[in-house]
Design a protein around this motif. Structure first.
Motif, PDB file in Angstrom:
ATOM      1  N   LEU A  40       7.713  -4.427   3.891  1.00 15.06           N
ATOM      2  CA  LEU A  40       6.857  -4.275   2.718  1.00 15.06           C
ATOM      3  C   LEU A  40       5.858  -5.419   2.513  1.00 15.06           C
ATOM      4  N   PRO A  41       6.239  -6.688   2.692  1.00  9.76           N
ATOM      5  CA  PRO A  41       5.229  -7.743   2.502  1.00  9.76           C
ATOM      6  C   PRO A  41       4.008  -7.570   3.397  1.00  9.76           C
ATOM      7  N   ASP A  42       4.238  -7.256   4.667  1.00  8.64           N
ATOM      8  CA  ASP A  42       3.121  -7.057   5.589  1.00  8.64           C
ATOM      9  C   ASP A  42       2.333  -5.805   5.211  1.00  8.64           C
ATOM     10  N   LEU A  43       3.030  -4.770   4.756  1.00  4.47           N
ATOM     11  CA  LEU A  43       2.361  -3.535   4.346  1.00  4.47           C
ATOM     12  C   LEU A  43       1.421  -3.795   3.178  1.00  4.47           C
ATOM     13  N   ARG A  44       1.860  -4.607   2.213  1.00  4.18           N
ATOM     14  CA  ARG A  44       1.020  -4.889   1.054  1.00  4.18           C
ATOM     15  C   ARG A  44      -0.244  -5.661   1.450  1.00  4.18           C
ATOM     16  N   VAL A  45      -0.142  -6.482   2.476  1.00  2.00           N
ATOM     17  CA  VAL A  45      -1.303  -7.230   2.946  1.00  2.00           C
ATOM     18  C   VAL A  45      -2.261  -6.305   3.690  1.00  2.00           C
ATOM     19  N   GLN A  46      -1.725  -5.487   4.571  1.00  9.09           N
ATOM     20  CA  GLN A  46      -2.575  -4.655   5.414  1.00  9.09           C
ATOM     21  C   GLN A  46      -3.128  -3.433   4.687  1.00  9.09           C
ATOM     22  N   ALA A  47      -2.367  -2.879   3.753  1.00  9.14           N
ATOM     23  CA  ALA A  47      -2.796  -1.671   3.032  1.00  9.14           C
ATOM     24  C   ALA A  47      -2.683  -1.909   1.529  1.00  9.14           C
ATOM     25  N   PRO A  48      -3.533  -2.760   0.973  1.00  9.14           N
ATOM     26  CA  PRO A  48      -3.366  -3.177  -0.422  1.00  9.14           C
ATOM     27  C   PRO A  48      -3.595  -2.078  -1.447  1.00  9.14           C
ATOM     28  N   LEU A  49      -4.292  -1.013  -1.080  1.00  9.24           N
ATOM     29  CA  LEU A  49      -4.564   0.068  -2.022  1.00  9.24           C
ATOM     30  C   LEU A  49      -3.558   1.211  -1.910  1.00  9.24           C
ATOM     31  N   SER A  50      -2.597   1.071  -1.021  1.00 12.02           N
ATOM     32  CA  SER A  50      -1.606   2.122  -0.824  1.00 12.02           C
ATOM     33  C   SER A  50      -0.511   2.041  -1.880  1.00 12.02           C
ATOM     34  N   ARG A  51       0.209   3.144  -2.033  1.00 10.99           N
ATOM     35  CA  ARG A  51       1.368   3.193  -2.918  1.00 10.99           C
ATOM     36  C   ARG A  51       2.519   3.844  -2.158  1.00 10.99           C
ATOM     37  N   MET A  52       3.735   3.463  -2.511  1.00 14.87           N
ATOM     38  CA  MET A  52       4.913   4.031  -1.857  1.00 14.87           C
ATOM     39  C   MET A  52       5.952   4.386  -2.907  1.00 14.87           C
ATOM     40  N   ALA A  53       6.468   5.595  -2.814  1.00 12.99           N
ATOM     41  CA  ALA A  53       7.558   6.038  -3.673  1.00 12.99           C
ATOM     42  C   ALA A  53       8.778   6.287  -2.797  1.00 12.99           C
ATOM     43  N   VAL A  54       9.911   5.723  -3.183  1.00 12.48           N
ATOM     44  CA  VAL A  54      11.145   5.881  -2.415  1.00 12.48           C
ATOM     45  C   VAL A  54      12.118   6.723  -3.232  1.00 12.48           C
ATOM     46  N   PHE A  55      12.593   7.796  -2.621  1.00 10.97           N
ATOM     47  CA  PHE A  55      13.546   8.690  -3.254  1.00 10.97           C
ATOM     48  C   PHE A  55      14.901   8.575  -2.559  1.00 10.97           C
ATOM     49  N   GLU A  56      15.919   8.990  -3.258  1.00  9.46           N
ATOM     50  CA  GLU A  56      17.259   8.959  -2.674  1.00  9.46           C
ATOM     51  C   GLU A  56      17.332   9.931  -1.501  1.00  9.46           C
ATOM     52  N   ALA A  57      17.906   9.481  -0.410  1.00 10.86           N
ATOM     53  CA  ALA A  57      18.055  10.335   0.775  1.00 10.86           C
ATOM     54  C   ALA A  57      19.310  11.183   0.640  1.00 10.86           C
ATOM     55  N   VAL A  58      19.125  12.496   0.627  1.00 12.43           N
ATOM     56  CA  VAL A  58      20.244  13.437   0.595  1.00 12.43           C
ATOM     57  C   VAL A  58      20.123  14.310   1.836  1.00 12.43           C
TER      58      VAL A  58
END
Length: 307
Positions: free
Chosen positions: A117-135
């Motif tokens: 995630l830290p590298d992702l925030r640097v490389q894609a600063p305008l992106s968003r990520m939603a994490v859902f429970e894996a079933v």
């Protein structure tokens, strides 16, 4: 036109050229075709539209009223088709306003998502990520419907028909607090069974796992005193008590100051962690970029991973 499926879409290009040029010879040159070929195609167009479309005139060909009515929507349709058929533009993470929906268990979030995630925030600063429970039982539907873009689960739980990639092989270790009175040396089976265990039960309330099945085959049982639905609560519980747990080794990468680990005195199978996605996302540029970042993050972490 309900017989669109019978129409060669190349004829629309010919009609467009004829309406622009209003001359068969010039239309043929525009299309890089012979004049007889364009004349044949004009005949097919007249049949398809049940209209002459273009008639001989004193200075070329004159479009009929039907042809004039077709011209503007035809231009729009061809422009849309041209856009659809253009090669996909390169994904630019620095400017892309993209949202990714991921499904992962909390231990997976810790082992896979947290490092990248830290590298992702640097490389894609305008992106968003939603994490859902894996079933696992819902994973195939969620990926197919687009509710989830990328899922993480044990390889053996991966639904058939999905794209997948193995991320790493994981194994369970016995963990307890560093000054645990019964864990100052590698425990034997008797000592192991005398310990008080925490069990992670994702569905809630379970007190058994494959560990108990393995022990049962040896004619043994263990003491399970607490069942919790998530992994991440377990390390602090271990640090503050004499309870122990069998946990994925990667979960403990940064928790060993207060804890120590041992190989369990009962054989437990390793498992492979995989990321899975639907075929419809396989060639998507943003999706490919995210998958590559996840793999790169895991590869970068191999050299300093230990428990």
């Amino acid at each position: 036109m309900n017989n669109l499926h019978k129409l060669d879409l190349n004829l629309l290009l010919t009609l467009n050229a004829l309406l622009i040029e209003r001359n068969v010879t010039r239309a043929a040159a525009r299309l890089h075709l012979s004049q007889p070929s364009v004349s044949v195609q004009l005949g097919k167009l007249r049949t398809a539209f049940d209209d002459p479309l273009l008639l001989p005139g004193p200075r070329g060909m004159l479009p009929t009223a039907r042809a004039l009515a077709l011209f503007a929507p035809l231009q729009a349709v061809l422009a849309q088709l041209e856009q659809v058929l253009q090669p996909e533009s390169a994904f630019d993470p620095a400017t892309a306003e993209v949202r990714w929906n991921l499904a992962a268990a909390d231990a997976t979030e810790y082992a896979i998502l947290l490092p990248m995630l830290p590298d992702l925030r640097v490389q894609a600063p305008l992106s968003r990520m939603a994490v859902f429970e894996a079933v696992p039982a819902r994973m195939a539907h969620e990926l197919e419907s687009g509710q989830v873009d990328l899922g993480f689960l044990a390889q053996e739980e991966a639904p058939p028909g999905l794209r997948h990639r193995t991320l790493f092989t994981e194994h369970y270790v016995l963990a307890g607090r560093r000054d645990h009175p019964l864990l100052q040396a590698q425990p034997d089976l008797d000592q192991f069974c005398a310990l008080e265990f925490i069990v992670v039960s994702p569905n809630g309330g379970g007190f058994r796992s494959n560990v108990d099945t393995a022990l049962q085959q040896l004619g043994r049982t263990r003491k399970v005193v607490l069942s919790v639905p998530h992994f991440l609560i377990v390390p602090p519980l271990l640090a503050a008590s004499d309870m122990v747990a069998l946990l994925p080794s990667r979960l403990l990468k940064n928790a060993l100051g207060a804890l120590r680990t041992w190989e369990p005195p009962v054989t437990l199978p390793d498992y492979e962690m995989a990321m899975v996605w639907h075929e419809r996302m396989h060639l998507d540029a943003a999706h490919r970029w995210l998958r590559e970042r996840i793999m790169a993050s895991l590869q970068a972490g191999l050299h300093d991973f230990s428990v």
